[in-house]
Design a protein around this motif. Structure first.
Motif, short mmCIF file in Angstrom:
data_model
loop_
_atom_site.label_atom_id
_atom_site.label_comp_id
_atom_site.label_asym_id
_atom_site.label_seq_id
_atom_site.Cartn_x
_atom_site.Cartn_y
_atom_site.Cartn_z
N TYR A 16 0.88 -1.20 0.06
CA TYR A 16 0.07 0.01 -0.07
C TYR A 16 0.80 1.31 0.11
O TYR A 16 0.74 2.12 0.61
N ILE A 46 -5.57 2.59 7.94
CA ILE A 46 -6.98 2.17 8.27
C ILE A 46 -7.81 3.39 8.61
O ILE A 46 -7.59 4.27 9.30
N GLN A 55 -10.18 -3.02 -3.59
CA GLN A 55 -9.40 -4.31 -2.56
C GLN A 55 -10.75 -4.64 -1.49
O GLN A 55 -11.47 -3.81 -0.86
N THR A 61 -12.94 0.56 2.57
CA THR A 61 -13.75 1.74 2.37
C THR A 61 -14.07 1.95 0.96
O THR A 61 -15.41 2.62 0.57
N GLU A 96 -12.41 10.86 4.78
CA GLU A 96 -11.96 9.81 5.78
C GLU A 96 -10.93 10.20 6.58
O GLU A 96 -9.92 11.20 6.02
N TYR A 111 -7.23 8.22 8.70
CA TYR A 111 -6.58 7.18 9.21
C TYR A 111 -6.25 7.19 10.78
O TYR A 111 -6.07 8.18 11.25
N1 ARG Z 1 -8.37 3.18 4.14
C1 ARG Z 1 -9.06 2.03 3.53
C2 ARG Z 1 -9.60 1.48 4.51
O1 ARG Z 1 -9.34 1.57 5.84
C3 ARG Z 1 -7.98 1.14 2.77
C4 ARG Z 1 -7.00 0.68 3.60
C5 ARG Z 1 -5.97 -0.60 3.03
N2 ARG Z 1 -4.91 -0.60 3.80
C6 ARG Z 1 -4.10 -1.28 3.22
N3 ARG Z 1 -2.76 -1.57 3.93
N4 ARG Z 1 -4.04 -2.29 2.41
O2 ARG Z 1 -10.40 0.57 4.38
#
Ligand code: ARG
Length: 290
Positions: A57, A114, A159, A163, A230, A232
């Protein structure tokens, strides 16, 4: 040595050993020898906290050529840990199992870009926010897409469990077969490159970084005002108040003394170095520093 002799020998040895032990104990009671190694205090046990991170990431967390885990998140947590007086060890942890790994005690904290969400707050605790983000759409340069809504008839890569996945699921519907879920964001972006999906929705910082580092792919980004802001956070097990307090203390310290701004500049360029400031959507991301 016959069996009988062996037994006898063992008995004598045991007796001798017991005698020595008693003598030693007795001696210790009379005059404890402070210089004896047995009497030395054990070295203080410094607990090392295992930090789970999905190191696919960039620029937040990735593995360099040597297999070391590097990135903005890593530098932030290292600096926070130093201020908080704790030791950390980063462990590459797939995103799909990352929250379970925390809950089960295999990891003590998580840093992985996150997003703090109400749903996640039910099962884990978050530090104060350390970064502002938003979803961003990646499409081929020639794509006609100008808004998130226009992804409705398209195949969209995300992914799993991010989010971005949530946003696209809301738009296309829970049972939509047009959503292609990948175990990592780079895999989703590679699928965009090869034409398997028409768009990818993921965190702005990662999409920008990917496009800046893969100019041959000729993608462009599309931002949309309907994407919610958002933030983190660093996650700890629910109720781990002591660790959370240490992390928040460390975080406040790195924000206050300019360390955070330095780390931000290292990974995102000199501009916009205020903690948790809105990330400049659409701005080209610099290449990963080595
Ligand atoms: N910020 C997004 C979430 O919290 C994606 C985070 C994905 N992080 C990673 N290292 N793959 O859902």
């Amino acid at each position: 040595m016959s069996t009988m002799n062996t037994r006898r020998f063992l008995q004598v040895t045991a007796l001798l050993a017991a005698g020595l032990l008693m003598a030693a104990c007795g001696k210790k009671e009379e005059a404890p020898a402070p210089a004896a190694p047995a009497a030395a205090p054990p070295p203080p046990v410094v607990k090392t906290y295992n930090v789970g991170t999905d190191a696919a990431y960039a620029p937040f967390e990735s593995q360099n050529d040597k297999g070391e885990i590097v990135g903005f998140d890593i530098d932030v947590v290292r600096a926070v840990a130093e201020k908080a007086g704790i030791q950390v060890n980063f462990v590459n942890t797939p995103w799909e199992g990352i929250f379970n790994a925390l809950a089960q005690g295999d990891r003590d904290l998580l840093v992985s870009a996150i997003t703090i969400t109400e749903e996640r707050r039910q099962t884990m605790d978050f530090s104060d926010p350390y970064f502002d983000a938003a979803q961003l759409i990646a499409v081929p340069a020639g794509s006609a897409v100008t808004r998130f809504e226009e992804l409705k008839p398209l195949k969209v890569g995300v992914q799993t469990g991010t989010t971005g996945d949530e946003a696209v699921t809301q738009l296309l519907g829970k049972n939509s077969t047009a959503i292609k879920r990948f175990e990592s964001t780079p895999l989703a972006l590679q699928e965009l490159m090869s034409g398997g999906v028409d768009a990818v929705v993921a965190d702005n910082g990662v999409v920008e970084h990917y496009i800046a580092n893969n100019p041959g792919g000729r993608f462009k980004t599309v931002s949309d005002p309907t994407f919610v802001p958002e933030q983190y956070g660093i996650a700890v097990r629910k109720g781990n108040a002591e660790l959370l307090e240490a992390i928040n203390r460390g975080l406040a310290a790195v924000k206050a003394d300019g360390t955070y701004a330095q780390i931000h500049a290292r990974w995102f360029g000199a501009a916009a170095a205020t903690p948790a400031a809105p990330a400049a959507a659409g701005a080209p991301a610099p290449a990963t520093p080595r």
